[in-house]
Motif scaffolding. Structure first.
Motif, short mmCIF file in Angstrom:
data_model
loop_
_atom_site.label_atom_id
_atom_site.label_comp_id
_atom_site.label_asym_id
_atom_site.label_seq_id
_atom_site.Cartn_x
_atom_site.Cartn_y
_atom_site.Cartn_z
N ASP A 266 -33.13 24.99 -32.84
CA ASP A 266 -33.68 24.69 -34.32
C ASP A 266 -33.88 22.90 -33.58
O ASP A 266 -32.75 22.49 -34.46
N VAL A 267 -34.50 22.56 -33.26
CA VAL A 267 -34.23 20.68 -33.13
C VAL A 267 -34.64 20.16 -34.74
O VAL A 267 -33.94 19.33 -35.39
N GLU A 268 -35.47 21.08 -35.70
CA GLU A 268 -36.37 20.25 -36.75
C GLU A 268 -34.91 20.15 -38.12
O GLU A 268 -34.31 19.03 -38.58
N SER A 269 -33.89 21.52 -37.64
CA SER A 269 -32.60 21.22 -38.70
C SER A 269 -31.52 20.29 -37.40
O SER A 269 -30.81 20.30 -38.75
N LEU A 270 -31.60 20.43 -36.49
CA LEU A 270 -30.44 18.95 -36.17
C LEU A 270 -31.10 17.59 -35.79
O LEU A 270 -29.67 17.58 -36.45
N LYS A 271 -32.38 17.38 -36.85
CA LYS A 271 -32.33 16.10 -36.80
C LYS A 271 -31.89 16.45 -38.55
O LYS A 271 -31.97 14.43 -38.80
N LYS A 272 -31.62 17.05 -38.78
CA LYS A 272 -31.16 16.80 -40.39
C LYS A 272 -29.86 16.28 -39.96
O LYS A 272 -28.85 15.85 -41.45
N ILE A 273 -28.76 16.15 -39.54
CA ILE A 273 -27.55 16.36 -39.41
C ILE A 273 -27.16 14.93 -39.28
O ILE A 273 -26.37 14.70 -38.12
N VAL A 274 -26.97 14.38 -40.72
CA VAL A 274 -26.68 13.31 -40.44
C VAL A 274 -25.54 13.16 -41.83
O VAL A 274 -25.46 13.59 -42.49
N PRO A 275 -24.88 11.92 -41.97
CA PRO A 275 -23.78 12.21 -42.83
C PRO A 275 -24.16 11.46 -44.15
O PRO A 275 -25.64 10.55 -44.35
N PRO A 276 -24.02 11.98 -45.16
CA PRO A 276 -22.69 12.85 -45.99
C PRO A 276 -23.11 14.75 -45.39
O PRO A 276 -23.87 14.82 -45.82
N PHE A 277 -22.01 14.77 -44.78
CA PHE A 277 -21.74 16.20 -45.05
C PHE A 277 -21.60 17.28 -45.92
O PHE A 277 -21.03 16.63 -47.07
N TYR A 278 -21.41 18.09 -46.62
CA TYR A 278 -21.26 18.62 -47.74
C TYR A 278 -19.82 18.90 -47.79
O TYR A 278 -18.95 19.31 -46.95
N ARG A 279 -19.15 18.76 -49.18
CA ARG A 279 -17.55 18.45 -49.56
C ARG A 279 -17.49 19.61 -50.47
O ARG A 279 -17.90 19.99 -51.63
N LEU A 280 -16.63 20.96 -49.96
CA LEU A 280 -16.38 21.80 -51.21
C LEU A 280 -14.75 21.76 -50.43
O LEU A 280 -14.16 22.22 -49.29
N THR A 281 -13.93 22.44 -52.16
CA THR A 281 -12.62 21.93 -51.96
C THR A 281 -12.31 23.85 -51.29
O THR A 281 -13.66 24.42 -51.88
N TYR A 282 -11.34 24.38 -50.94
CA TYR A 282 -11.47 26.50 -50.78
C TYR A 282 -11.30 27.13 -52.42
O TYR A 282 -11.44 27.29 -51.84
N THR A 283 -10.75 26.33 -53.35
CA THR A 283 -10.84 26.87 -54.53
C THR A 283 -12.30 26.76 -55.12
O THR A 283 -12.61 27.95 -55.52
#
Length: 502
Positions: A266-283
């Motif tokens: 899935d090349v199109e999805s890979l092209k979206k992989i740029v910072p920042p990523f999502y951040r969630l706490t465990y909670t």
RNA sequence: UCCCCGAUAGCUCAAUCGGUAGAGCGAGCGGCUGUUAACCGCUAGGUCGUAGGUUCGAGUCCUACUCGGGGAGCCA
């Protein structure tokens, strides 16, 4: 003798010139007085066109019945041709058989995983495997380049070790001249020592875990790269991790476009992989998993599966009805082949339909304090189009060395990175406990022998600094990037629970 | 360790209610000057995982075992 052999990947430089290439027969299609042979030489594929009369009749007959994977050299004129795989083909003027291959076991049709594993030594020649390992090469280069260019020093951690990183119980024991020793399951503890010397370090090599896990995400021997950084806090560590993964993806997109395409990644999805990523706490992850939103998400997914299943069943029914009628033999044959495909799809979707409610239930009943399960990770990962960091896990679910959070002593400063599209965890990391007294307490709390950890406590005695690091699994990363379902296809000779073939 | 699924031709898989073992690919022979997992015709290929049971009759039902796949736990 072979010094004039031209690589297939270089044929573009020899258009309209005569060259000799050497390789193995991928497949051949004899067609009367014409033979098409697709040759692979490790650098690419080239279709060779052989006309009767251009070479001796004897050689023509020999080549006409040549088996898959026979090795030979072929001489001919390079000709640009859009119809040909790779864009260039060879108009053959001569050929020399090196070794004839008879009854090659791996045929152009589909094979089961067990059969391919038993034939791993041959399966490595196949197109999909070739693409995956070209990408693996890029990934490994990108890993080294990223750290080398960002001030990290490579420190090789030992493979034979007497110390334990994660909780014990998943270690391979080794008889070391009568003394107990283990195969290393992480380089982290050794790297912490090195980080106090170099500041930023990394290790990269095989790692060993005796986990009895029979899943598509597990190997007992896999490759892991682990950076360790002094003078850093959790947000800084997350930044390194997202820049690192983005860099790997960028390099693969640059260098392996053709391979990704062949693998149908899935090349199109890979092209979206740029910072920042999502951040969630465990909670926060806990809140999401137990929310109505997740139940709705799972219900929608189930509805999708059921719809797909109905479509497959209708197709099967239609084909079966057609097959009963008075139709030509060739059509009967086609239907038989299609039915096999459809029934296999049906079995797969049935498994998904069966698992969906179980996973929904696991998510809804997820209690704060438990570790995130594989299916929970999959759900969170499916809900996002970029990797997700999950941070601040409950203390009791994690290893003793992870740094306790200042604001909330119930949690530690750790993180997992979940790859998107449901692949799940590819990175696990944490800040390390740098306070002498707290670490001493943790070691006692876990009931570990203090004398084994005196050296580790020394790092906190003599100039302790905030530090942390993480480990990235190479095979899991590759499986995510290539869309390969099973990480066993992402290492040349996979070692799995109870199975070492060669 | 636990749960689910599977084992039929070299490979991938069919076989309806328990009633003569089938197809594609691969192999062999023949045909075809533009094939892309080519196509067309013909041929060969089977101790239905092992052992036992039920039955007039078992690939199909029952029991045990062996091997394999997926998942849980755990993790990269």
């Amino acid at each position: 003798m072979f010094k004039d052999i031209v690589k297939i990947s270089d044929l573009k430089n020899y258009n309209e010139k005569e060259v000799t290439i050497g390789g193995w027969v991928r497949h051949s299609r004899p067609s009367g007085k014409l033979i098409f042979i697709v040759l692979r030489d490790g650098s690419g594929l080239c279709q060779c066109v052989i006309e009767k009369g251009k070479i001796s009749d004897e050689l023509f007959e020999q080549i006409k019945r040549v088996g898959a994977e026979s090795s030979l050299t072929i001489t001919g004129m390079v000709r640009k041709d859009e119809r040909s795989v790779g864009g260039y083909e060879l108009v053959v003027s001569g050929a020399r058989m090196l070794s004839e291959s008879v009854d090659y076991p791996i045929t152009p049709k589909s094979h089961g995983i067990d059969f391919l594993l038993k034939n791993r030594h041959l399966h490595l020649r196949s197109q999909r495997q070739w693409c995956i390992f070209r990408i693996r090469h890029t990934v490994i280069n990108a890993i080294r380049q990223f750290f080398n260019d960002n001030g990290f020093t490579l420190i090789d951690s030992p493979i034979l070790t007497g110390i334990v990183g994660e909780e014990a119980g998943s270690l391979f024991n080794v008889d070391y001249f009568g003394m107990p020793a283990f195969l290393s399951q992480t380089g982290q503890l050794h790297l912490e020592c090195a980080a106090m010397s170099f500041g930023r370090v990394y290790c990269f090599g095989p790692t060993f875990r005796a986990e009895k896990s029979k899943t598509r995400r597990h190997l007992t021997e896999f490759w892991m790269v682990e950076p360790e950084v002094a003078f850093i806090e959790l947000p800084g560590l997350l930044e390194i991790a997202e820049n690192f993964v983005s860099f790997i993806v960028k390099r693969v997109l640059e260098d392996n476009e053709a391979e990704l395409k062949t693998l149908d990644a899935d090349v199109e999805s890979l092209k979206k992989i740029v910072p920042p990523f999502y951040r969630l706490t465990y909670t926060q992850a806990h809140e999401i998993l137990t929310s109505q939103k997740t139940q709705d998400f799972m219900a929608a997914q189930l509805a999708d599966f059921v719809k797909t299943k109905q479509e497959i069943e209708e197709k099967i029914k239609a084909l079966e009805t057609e097959a009963k009628g008075q139709i030509k033999q060739w059509r009967q044959d086609k239907i038989a082949a299609e039915l096999i495909e459809l029934r296999s799809d049906l079995a797969e979707i049935d498994t998904k339909i069966e698992n969906n409610p179980k996973h929904a239930k696991l998510a809804s009943e997820f209690k704060w304090g438990e570790d995130l399960g594989g299916s929970d990770e999959t759900i969170i990962s499916l809900m996002h189009d970029k990797p997700v960091f999950v941070t601040h896990y409950p203390r009791q679910a994690k290893a003793f060395y992870m740094k306790q959070d200042g604001d909330n002593p119930k949690v530690v400063q750790n993180f997992d990175m979940l790859a998107p599209a449901g692949f799940g965890e590819i990175i696990g990391g944490s800040m390390r406990e740098d306070n002498y007294d707290v670490l001493l307490g943790k070691i006692k709390e876990h009931g570990y022998k203090l004398e084994n950890y005196e050296w580790y406590l020394d790092l906190r005695r003599y100039g302790s600094v905030p530090h942390g690091g993480f480990g990235l699994g190479v095979e899991r990363t590759l499986a995510w990037l290539t869309g390969e379902k099973h990480i066993r296809q992402c290492i040349a000779f996979p070692r799995m629970m109870d199975k070492i073939l060669i």
